[in-house]
Scaffold this motif. Sequence first.
Motif, mmCIF file in Angstrom:
data_model
loop_
_atom_site.group_PDB
_atom_site.id
_atom_site.type_symbol
_atom_site.label_atom_id
_atom_site.label_comp_id
_atom_site.label_asym_id
_atom_site.label_seq_id
_atom_site.Cartn_x
_atom_site.Cartn_y
_atom_site.Cartn_z
ATOM 1 N N HIS A 42 1.451 -4.159 12.746
ATOM 2 C CA HIS A 42 1.148 -2.747 12.497
ATOM 3 C C HIS A 42 -0.258 -2.606 11.896
ATOM 4 O O HIS A 42 -1.060 -1.786 12.333
ATOM 5 N N HIS A 75 -4.253 -1.736 4.572
ATOM 6 C CA HIS A 75 -3.674 -0.538 3.935
ATOM 7 C C HIS A 75 -2.220 -0.711 3.475
ATOM 8 O O HIS A 75 -1.802 -0.060 2.528
ATOM 9 N N ASP A 76 -1.473 -1.575 4.146
ATOM 10 C CA ASP A 76 -0.080 -1.798 3.727
ATOM 11 C C ASP A 76 0.125 -3.227 3.214
ATOM 12 O O ASP A 76 1.262 -3.723 3.185
ATOM 13 N N ASP A 131 -2.207 5.919 10.908
ATOM 14 C CA ASP A 131 -1.045 5.259 10.319
ATOM 15 C C ASP A 131 0.238 5.955 10.759
ATOM 16 O O ASP A 131 1.223 5.327 11.128
HETATM 17 FE FE LIG Z 1 0.796 1.760 7.656
#
Ligand SMILES: [Fe+2]
Length: 200
Positions: A42, A75-76, A131
Amino acid sequence: MPTHLIGRSVFGNPANAGRLIPLEEAHLLLNEWVPNERLRLHMKQVAAVMKAWAIEKEGADEKTALKWELAGLLHDADWEKYPNDHCRIIIEELERREIDPELIHCIASHGPKYFGVEPETKMDKMIYAFDELSGFIHAAALIRPTRYEGLDAKSILKKLKTASFAAQVNRDDINDVLSRIDTSLEDLITFIIEHQKQIN
Ligand SMILES: [Fe+2]
């Protein structure tokens, strides 16, 4: 996703402007922090779309494009290991590494409703947009026999109207994204499909 209010809106040190984490180091961090292959994918997909958008739509130079790519990639990064402190941990890690405040702010604002940090720059707004949609599009591709081949915006738009499909993707968040940028949902979807399909 539960809310993880960060409680501040200023990140990093302005003296570190332009200091980016090398791409290889970002990948190392990802491999170390994110055992879940699906989650890593992702982030790699959002990174590819961010980089492509910076170059194609914003006319970004190499370094700026890398900044967009790194924001997508990280970001994650803390989601899997620190679910209760998601976003705060990666922010603090990047501050400790004295990374560019714009990159940190971008990561901090990728879910305004959850983190309480408003997207300000175009980079902030686009990571929020990508996202939300990237994971949805990937989920839609995975259930097709031909995956991304022949997948178009029309079928994604239809799936978005089906509340039961990928129900965890909040449709209100997508409308919120659209109110902040001047790109249509259809164009966003087409761009994401085009640039994330080769990231597997
Ligand atoms: Fe994400």
